[in-house]
Design a protein around this motif. Structure first.
Motif, mmCIF file in Angstrom:
data_model
loop_
_atom_site.group_PDB
_atom_site.id
_atom_site.type_symbol
_atom_site.label_atom_id
_atom_site.label_comp_id
_atom_site.label_asym_id
_atom_site.label_seq_id
_atom_site.Cartn_x
_atom_site.Cartn_y
_atom_site.Cartn_z
ATOM 1 N N TYR A 222 72.052 16.639 59.565
ATOM 2 C CA TYR A 222 71.109 17.584 58.971
ATOM 3 C C TYR A 222 69.890 17.766 59.873
ATOM 4 C CZ TYR A 222 67.745 19.448 55.555
ATOM 5 O OH TYR A 222 66.807 20.204 54.908
ATOM 6 N N GLN A 233 65.069 25.769 58.352
ATOM 7 C CA GLN A 233 64.066 25.000 57.639
ATOM 8 C C GLN A 233 64.570 23.591 57.406
ATOM 9 O OE1 GLN A 233 62.217 26.691 54.242
ATOM 10 N NE2 GLN A 233 61.803 28.650 55.216
ATOM 11 N N ILE A 234 63.646 22.640 57.323
ATOM 12 C CA ILE A 234 63.992 21.257 57.028
ATOM 13 C C ILE A 234 63.278 20.867 55.745
ATOM 14 C CG2 ILE A 234 62.111 20.262 58.404
ATOM 15 C CD1 ILE A 234 65.639 18.838 58.413
ATOM 16 N N TRP A 235 63.986 20.309 54.799
ATOM 17 C CA TRP A 235 63.419 19.971 53.495
ATOM 18 C C TRP A 235 62.791 18.591 53.541
ATOM 19 C CZ3 TRP A 235 65.326 16.504 49.501
ATOM 20 C CH2 TRP A 235 64.631 16.625 48.284
ATOM 21 N N ASP A 236 61.550 18.469 53.099
ATOM 22 C CA ASP A 236 60.860 17.190 53.043
ATOM 23 C C ASP A 236 60.095 17.115 51.725
ATOM 24 O OD1 ASP A 236 59.037 15.016 53.314
ATOM 25 O OD2 ASP A 236 59.280 15.112 55.482
ATOM 26 N N PRO A 237 60.545 16.288 50.778
ATOM 27 C CA PRO A 237 59.917 16.264 49.454
ATOM 28 C C PRO A 237 58.568 15.555 49.412
ATOM 29 C CG PRO A 237 61.657 14.626 49.576
ATOM 30 C CD PRO A 237 61.705 15.388 50.866
ATOM 31 N N GLY A 240 55.924 17.359 53.343
ATOM 32 C CA GLY A 240 55.789 18.794 53.591
ATOM 33 C C GLY A 240 56.211 19.203 54.988
ATOM 34 N N GLU A 241 55.261 19.702 55.772
ATOM 35 C CA GLU A 241 55.529 20.157 57.137
ATOM 36 C C GLU A 241 55.704 19.005 58.115
ATOM 37 O OE1 GLU A 241 55.494 23.678 58.613
ATOM 38 O OE2 GLU A 241 56.397 23.542 56.623
ATOM 39 N N SER A 243 58.049 16.787 58.572
ATOM 40 C CA SER A 243 59.369 16.694 59.205
ATOM 41 C C SER A 243 59.519 17.713 60.322
ATOM 42 C CB SER A 243 60.472 16.890 58.161
ATOM 43 O OG SER A 243 60.557 15.778 57.307
ATOM 44 N N ARG A 244 59.102 18.957 60.050
ATOM 45 C CA ARG A 244 59.220 19.996 61.079
ATOM 46 C C ARG A 244 58.380 19.640 62.300
ATOM 47 N NH1 ARG A 244 56.351 24.166 62.765
ATOM 48 N NH2 ARG A 244 54.755 23.849 61.154
ATOM 49 N N CYS A 318 58.221 11.690 58.576
ATOM 50 C CA CYS A 318 59.365 12.582 58.345
ATOM 51 C C CYS A 318 60.300 11.888 57.366
ATOM 52 C CB CYS A 318 60.062 12.882 59.671
ATOM 53 S SG CYS A 318 61.727 13.572 59.538
ATOM 54 N N THR A 319 60.421 12.427 56.157
ATOM 55 C CA THR A 319 61.226 11.767 55.123
ATOM 56 C C THR A 319 62.698 11.610 55.515
ATOM 57 O OG1 THR A 319 59.761 12.582 53.376
ATOM 58 C CG2 THR A 319 61.943 11.840 52.708
#
Length: 511
Positions: A222, A233-237, A240-241, A243-244, A318-319
Motif C-alpha cells: 500500500y 492518496q495515502i490514508w492516515d487516521p 493526517g498529512e 504519511s504523505r 506515518c501511521t
C-alpha cells in the motif's frame, strides 16, 4: 485410536520432496517398532534415492508444465497488457534513474526474456534430475519480483503481473515440490533439536511468521503503491498529512527505489520462505534458515530503525509505516530461536568433524532420533485455536518487567504531545527515539533466547533520564517525566523474568 496416517502426520502435511522421504522414514519406524532395528539399517543407497526421485518427479510433472505455460504468459504479457497506456509518475515529483520510455522498454524486455528463459528451462525440467534448471526457474521468479521495483514499473498492471507470477514461479519450483533433488541427499532423523523442549521449525511456529509476513506485505505494498503513483492518496487516521510528507520526504527520496515497495519485496520473500522445508529444516536446510534469519533480524531491525527515526529526521509520524514496523517487530524474537537451533546443529556437526559447508548447504546427520510429540497439528487451528496459537509463541514469555517497560516506552513516544512540546524540540527527539528503542528492545527481549538483550534498556533508560537536562530547549515537566520513566526502565531491565523452555547448548546464555 489414531490411524496410522494421523500418527505420522506433521501437522501441515508433508509436501513435495518431504513426502516420499517421510514415507520411507515412517516405514522404517514401523519396521523398527516391530523388529527393534536401528535407523542405520534403513538408510537408502543411491539407487533407491534415484528411484524415489523419479517417482516424485512423475507425481509432480504438472508443475514443470505450468512453468512452461507461465513462460508463454510472460512473453505475451507486454502484448496483452500495454505497459505504455495508463502510465503514472512517482509521487512527490520524485526523479528516478530511468525515463518513462526507458522504464516501459526495459520492463517489456525483462518480461519477454524472462518468459523465454522460463520456457527453455521449464522444458528441461520435464526430465528428472535436472536441479540446475529448476533453480534457474526459481531465480527467474525472484527476478520478476525485483524488476518492477528496480525499474519503477510505470503501470500497476506491470507491477502486479510480474510480482504475482514471480511468486507463483517460486512456489512451483521450490515450495510445492520441495528443494530440487533434495531426495538425493536429505538425512532423516530428529525433529526436535538436542536438548530443546520444542521444535522451533514446527508448523505452528512457522504459521505465525507466515501470517505476519503476509500482513506486512499488504501494508508495505500500500505504501509502495502510493510512492510509485498507482494511487494518489495515502490514508492516515492519526497523523493526517504526516504519511504523505514522510513518504515524499528527502529521507525517502534518497533511496534509488521505493522504500515501500522494497519492504513489500522483503515481506514477499519472508512469506514464501516461511513455507520452505520440513519441520526439521533447522537441521536439513541450515542455509535457508540463515537466509530467512538475515531477512527477518538484521534487515528487520534496519526497517524498524528507519521508521522510528521519522519524527527526528523528517519531523512527522506515518501511521501505515508504524504499522509495518509493528508487524515486523514480533517476527524478530519469533525467528531467533530457529536461527539458534540451526547454529547449535552447525556447532555440534563441526565438533563431530563434519564438513562445515557440506552441512550448511545439504544438512547434517542427526545427533539423535526423535519425533515432535508436543507440537499440535496445524489442522487443529479451527477447532482449538488457543492451543495452536500458544504453540506458535513457544520460546517467548512476557515478564511483567518487560511488559511495563514496553508501556513506558510508548509513553515516552507520546509524552511531548501530551505536554504540548513541539515535535521539533530536541527533548522531543530524545523522547521519540528513546521511547521507540525501549519498545523495540523490550519486545525482542521477550524471546527467551535473547533475554539478555534487556540490558540495553539500562543504557537507554539512563540516556533518556539524563540527556534532556543538558538541552537548551528542554521543558522542565517533560524532563521530569523522562527522568522518572528512564530510571524505571533501567531498573526493570535487571530481573530476568521466567524461562519456560529448554534450549540445549544455548541454555547457559539465557540469563
Amino acid at each position: 485410536m489414531a490411524s496410522k496416517d494421523d500418527k505420522h502426520s506433521t501437522g501441515m502435511g508433508s509436501r513435495g520432496v518431504v513426502r516420499p522421504m517421510d514415507m520411507h522414514q515412517n516405514n522404517s519406524n514401523d519396521h523398527q517398532d516391530h523388529e527393534g532395528g536401528g535407523h542405520e539399517h534403513h538408510k537408502m543407497d543411491h539407487q533407491q534415492r534415484l528411484q524415489m526421485l523419479h517417482m516424485h518427479h512423475q507425481q509432480t510433472l504438472w508443475i514443470y508444465w505450468m512453468l512452461v505455460l507461465l513462460g508463454f504468459w510472460l512473453v505475451l504479457s507486454p502484448l496483452t497488457f500495454s505497459y505504455g497506456i495508463g502510465t503514472v509518475e512517482p509521487s512527490g515529483g520524485r526523479e528516478v534513474w530511468l525515463s518513462l520510455s526507458q522504464r516501459i522498454t526495459v520492463l517489456k524486455w525483462s518480461d519477454i526474456i524472462s518468459g523465454l528463459l522460463l520456457i527453455f528451462f521449464g522444458w528441461r525440467s520435464l526430465t528428472p534430475n535436472r536441479p540446475v534448471s529448476l533453480w534457474i526457474c526459481c531465480f527467474i521468479g525472484v527476478w520478476l519480483n525485483i524488476a518492477p521495483v528496480l525499474f519503477w514499473a510505470p503501470t500497476a498492471v506491470a507491477y502486479y503481473n510480474d510480482t504475482l507470477v514471480g511468486a507463483l514461479i517460486i512456489a512451483l519450483t521450490i515450495l510445492i515440490p520441495g528443494m530440487p533433488n533434495m531426495i538425493m541427499y536429505m538425512k532423516m532423523g530428529s525433529k526436535v533439536p538436542s536438548g530443546w523442549s520444542y521444535n522451533p521449525s514446527s508448523w505452528p511456529q512457522r504459521w505465525i511468521m507466515i501470517v505476519l509476513a503476509f500482513a506486512g506485505w499488504i501494508v508495505s505494498r500500500y505504501l509502495g503503491a502510493f510512492q510509485l503513483g498507482y494511487i494518489d492518496q495515502i490514508w492516515d487516521p492519526f497523523f493526517g498529512e504526516g504519511s504523505r510528507l514522510v513518504l515524499n520526504s528527502d529521507m525517502s527520496h534518497s533511496l534509488p527505489v521505493s522504500d515501500g515497495m522494497l519492504g513489500a519485496l522483503a515481506y514477499t520473500f519472508e512469506f514464501l520462505m516461511g513455507w520452505m522445508g520440513s519441520p526439521s529444516r533447522w537441521r536439513t536446510m541450515p542455509w535457508m534458515v540463515a537466509l530467512f534469519g538475515i531477512l527477518v533480524i538484521p534487515l528487520g531491525l534496519v526497517h524498524i530503525f528507519l521508521v522510528i527515526s521519522q519524527p527526528v529526521i523528517v519531523g512527522y509520524w506515518c501511521t501505515p509505516c508504524l504499522l509495518a514496523a509493528a508487524i515486523m517487530l514480533p517476527m524478530i524474537p519469533l525467528e531467533f530461536d530457529e536461527v539458534i537451533a540451526m547454529g547449535q546443529h552447525m556447532v555440534q556437526a563441526k565438533r563431530r568433524g563434519d564438513n562445515f559447508w557440506k552441512v550448511f548447504w545439504k544438512g547434517g546427520e542427526p545427533f539423535e532420533h526423535n519425533e515432535d510429540e508436543r507440537s499440535p497439528k496445524l489442522m487443529e487451528l479451527s477447532k482449538s485455536p488457543g492451543k495452536v496459537i500458544k504453540a506458535s509463541i513457544w520460546g517467548m514469555s512476557i515478564p511483567w518487567t518487560l511488559a511495563v517497560s514496553t508501556l513506558l516506552g510508548i509513553w515516552l513516544m507520546f509524552a511531548p504531545a501530551a505536554f504540548g512540546v513541539s515535535i521539533e524540540a530536541s527533548a522531543a527527539d530524545i523522547n521519540h527515539l528513546g521511547g521507540s528503542l525501549i519498545v523495540v528492545v523490550s519486545v525482542i527481549s521477550m524471546g527467551e533466547v535473547v533475554r539478555r538483550g534487556r540490558y540495553l534498556n539500562i543504557l537507554l533508560g539512563l540516556l533518556v533520564a539524563v540527556v534532556p537536562w543538558f538541552l537548551q530547549d528542554s521543558n522542565f515537566v517533560l524532563n521530569l517525566s523522562s527522568a522518572i520513566t528512564g530510571l524505571l526502565v533501567a531498573g526493570l531491565a535487571i530481573p530476568r523474568g521466567p524461562k519456560k523452555e529448554s534450549y540445549g547448548l544455548w541454555d547457559k546464555y539465557v540469563k
